[in-house]
Design a protein around this motif. Structure first.
Motif, mmCIF file in Angstrom:
data_model
loop_
_atom_site.group_PDB
_atom_site.id
_atom_site.type_symbol
_atom_site.label_atom_id
_atom_site.label_comp_id
_atom_site.label_asym_id
_atom_site.label_seq_id
_atom_site.Cartn_x
_atom_site.Cartn_y
_atom_site.Cartn_z
ATOM 1 N N LEU A 199 0.813 -1.217 0.000
ATOM 2 C CA LEU A 199 0.000 0.000 0.000
ATOM 3 C C LEU A 199 0.851 1.273 0.000
ATOM 4 C CD1 LEU A 199 -2.889 -0.910 2.487
ATOM 5 C CD2 LEU A 199 -3.054 -0.624 0.011
ATOM 6 N N GLU A 200 2.017 1.210 0.627
ATOM 7 C CA GLU A 200 2.881 2.393 0.661
ATOM 8 C C GLU A 200 3.287 2.814 -0.746
ATOM 9 O OE1 GLU A 200 6.886 4.374 0.685
ATOM 10 O OE2 GLU A 200 6.378 2.356 -0.016
ATOM 11 N N ARG A 201 3.540 1.844 -1.617
ATOM 12 C CA ARG A 201 3.890 2.165 -3.003
ATOM 13 C C ARG A 201 2.732 2.870 -3.700
ATOM 14 N NH1 ARG A 201 8.701 3.012 -4.380
ATOM 15 N NH2 ARG A 201 8.278 4.017 -2.406
ATOM 16 N N LYS A 202 1.508 2.394 -3.437
ATOM 17 C CA LYS A 202 0.324 3.018 -4.033
ATOM 18 C C LYS A 202 0.111 4.424 -3.490
ATOM 19 C CE LYS A 202 -2.763 -0.557 -5.656
ATOM 20 N NZ LYS A 202 -4.177 -0.988 -5.663
ATOM 21 N N GLN A 233 -9.735 8.255 5.731
ATOM 22 C CA GLN A 233 -9.857 9.133 4.566
ATOM 23 C C GLN A 233 -8.843 8.814 3.472
ATOM 24 O OE1 GLN A 233 -9.330 12.988 6.344
ATOM 25 N NE2 GLN A 233 -11.498 13.234 6.841
ATOM 26 N N THR A 234 -7.820 8.067 3.822
ATOM 27 C CA THR A 234 -6.727 7.847 2.866
ATOM 28 C C THR A 234 -6.466 6.360 2.613
ATOM 29 O OG1 THR A 234 -5.128 8.062 4.697
ATOM 30 C CG2 THR A 234 -5.630 10.056 3.421
ATOM 31 N N LEU A 235 -5.711 5.737 3.472
ATOM 32 C CA LEU A 235 -5.260 4.369 3.229
ATOM 33 C C LEU A 235 -6.388 3.347 3.124
ATOM 34 C CD1 LEU A 235 -2.184 4.722 5.461
ATOM 35 C CD2 LEU A 235 -2.069 3.819 3.145
ATOM 36 N N SER A 236 -7.455 3.570 3.862
ATOM 37 C CA SER A 236 -8.551 2.605 3.802
ATOM 38 C C SER A 236 -9.289 2.663 2.466
ATOM 39 C CB SER A 236 -9.538 2.823 4.953
ATOM 40 O OG SER A 236 -10.301 3.992 4.737
ATOM 41 N N GLN A 237 -8.996 3.708 1.676
ATOM 42 C CA GLN A 237 -9.611 3.840 0.354
ATOM 43 C C GLN A 237 -8.838 3.065 -0.718
ATOM 44 O OE1 GLN A 237 -12.572 5.536 0.307
ATOM 45 N NE2 GLN A 237 -12.150 5.770 2.499
ATOM 46 N N LEU A 238 -7.616 2.658 -0.379
ATOM 47 C CA LEU A 238 -6.778 1.930 -1.337
ATOM 48 C C LEU A 238 -7.021 0.424 -1.219
ATOM 49 C CD1 LEU A 238 -3.405 3.864 -0.836
ATOM 50 C CD2 LEU A 238 -5.086 4.198 -2.661
ATOM 51 N N LYS A 239 -6.739 -0.264 -2.307
ATOM 52 C CA LYS A 239 -6.883 -1.712 -2.341
ATOM 53 C C LYS A 239 -5.496 -2.348 -2.483
ATOM 54 C CE LYS A 239 -11.466 -1.829 -2.435
ATOM 55 N NZ LYS A 239 -11.782 -0.644 -1.687
ATOM 56 N N LEU A 273 -1.531 3.291 10.433
ATOM 57 C CA LEU A 273 -0.866 4.503 9.936
ATOM 58 C C LEU A 273 0.598 4.521 10.387
ATOM 59 C CD1 LEU A 273 -1.911 6.883 8.228
ATOM 60 C CD2 LEU A 273 -2.304 8.139 10.346
ATOM 61 N N ALA A 274 0.833 4.072 11.621
ATOM 62 C CA ALA A 274 2.204 3.963 12.139
ATOM 63 C C ALA A 274 2.997 2.952 11.327
ATOM 64 C CB ALA A 274 2.181 3.563 13.611
ATOM 65 N N GLY A 275 2.337 1.875 10.923
ATOM 66 C CA GLY A 275 2.993 0.871 10.090
ATOM 67 C C GLY A 275 3.447 1.458 8.766
ATOM 68 N N ILE A 276 2.580 2.257 8.152
ATOM 69 C CA ILE A 276 2.927 2.926 6.896
ATOM 70 C C ILE A 276 4.081 3.893 7.110
ATOM 71 C CG2 ILE A 276 2.102 4.702 5.286
ATOM 72 C CD1 ILE A 276 1.158 2.052 4.389
ATOM 73 N N ARG A 277 4.056 4.605 8.234
ATOM 74 C CA ARG A 277 5.153 5.539 8.564
ATOM 75 C C ARG A 277 6.485 4.787 8.585
ATOM 76 N NH1 ARG A 277 8.847 8.584 8.497
ATOM 77 N NH2 ARG A 277 9.471 10.057 10.119
ATOM 78 N N SER A 278 6.480 3.605 9.176
ATOM 79 C CA SER A 278 7.709 2.814 9.249
ATOM 80 C C SER A 278 8.137 2.294 7.883
ATOM 81 C CB SER A 278 7.524 1.647 10.225
ATOM 82 O OG SER A 278 7.492 2.116 11.568
ATOM 83 N N VAL A 279 7.175 1.952 7.030
ATOM 84 C CA VAL A 279 7.516 1.503 5.672
ATOM 85 C C VAL A 279 8.180 2.642 4.893
ATOM 86 C CG1 VAL A 279 6.653 0.616 3.476
ATOM 87 C CG2 VAL A 279 5.659 -0.205 5.604
ATOM 88 N N VAL A 280 7.632 3.854 5.021
ATOM 89 C CA VAL A 280 8.222 5.029 4.369
ATOM 90 C C VAL A 280 9.665 5.214 4.855
ATOM 91 C CG1 VAL A 280 8.114 7.556 4.173
ATOM 92 C CG2 VAL A 280 6.024 6.203 3.977
ATOM 93 N N LEU A 281 9.836 5.094 6.157
ATOM 94 C CA LEU A 281 11.160 5.243 6.771
ATOM 95 C C LEU A 281 12.120 4.169 6.259
ATOM 96 C CD1 LEU A 281 12.534 7.040 8.966
ATOM 97 C CD2 LEU A 281 11.857 5.304 10.630
ATOM 98 N N TRP A 282 11.622 2.955 6.190
ATOM 99 C CA TRP A 282 12.411 1.814 5.707
ATOM 100 C C TRP A 282 12.914 2.065 4.283
ATOM 101 C CZ3 TRP A 282 10.130 -2.118 2.249
ATOM 102 C CH2 TRP A 282 10.988 -3.220 2.024
#
Length: 209
Positions: free
Chosen positions: A92-95, A137-143, A169-178
């Motif tokens: 999802l982070e890529r999307k 409003q954001t990530l839950s809208q993605l598939k 959301l914290a998980g996504i934050r960590s993926v971005v950081l990674w």
């Protein structure tokens, strides 16, 4: 961010800690308060240029490091549910990175939550509500959506639902950081022994302090 194996593992530990807490809340209705504070607090550190500062120190992702060490082991010790949550968030982070409007919405939502946290603390109900709404409003809208499995009595509880969304959301934050630290899917696939060894060494350094 400095692109080192150590920083990649710390960011992965942040991701692992977030999904571990999601699983714990969904199945047991509770989670360690300090771990929660570290994970959700990482979302609010959007402008930090130091990996450890994002989490508030290495000791704050000890739970995540333990999970990483385990998850990178053989198939007999992997928790498939945690792996599914983590891999979905990585996808999802890529999307998300291709959705500038969503990124703006997240940025403004996080800024609002950070201001609330300054006054009331990271785990204040208003902070969690703001982050949960931002996620919806954001990530839950993605598939694909992250389908959280658990006990209905816990996942249907509004307070738990807000914590779970905030943790995703914290998980996504960590993926971005990674990714900022040089992480990639191929490294995760082909450097598992090195990543596991680094997680073990980081845990050992904590045990000596």
């Amino acid at each position: 961010m400095i692109k080192t194996l150590s920083n990649q593992v710390i960011a992965l530990a942040g991701l692992s800690q977030a999904v571990y807490l999601v699983q714990h809340i969904a199945k047991r209705g509770t989670a360690d308060r300090e771990d929660l504070e570290a994970s959700i607090g990482s979302v609010l550190k959007i402008d930090s240029d130091d990996v450890l500062d994002v989490y508030g120190g290495l000791h704050r992702v000890m739970t995540g490091l333990r999970q990483i060490e385990r998850q990178l082991g053989g198939p007999d010790v992997v928790d498939p549910e945690q792996a599914r949550y983590a891999s979905t968030l990585i996808f999802l982070e890529r999307k998300l990175m291709k959705q500038p409007r969503m990124l703006e919405t997240i940025h403004s939502g996080v800024q609002k939550a950070a201001a609330q946290a300054e006054e009331r603390g990271v785990l204040n109900e208003d902070v969690l509500a703001t982050l949960a709404e931002t996620y919806q409003q954001t990530l839950s809208q993605l598939k694909p959506r992250v389908m959280v499995a658990g006990e209905q009595i816990y996942v249907s509880d509004p307070e738990n639902a807000e914590k779970i969304r905030s943790l995703l959301l914290a998980g996504i934050r960590s993926v971005v950081l990674w990714r900022q630290c040089g992480g990639s899917r191929w490294r995760l696939l082909f450097l598992r022994p090195k990543l596991q060894k680094e997680a073990h060494q980081l845990l050992e350094s904590l045990s000596r302090t």
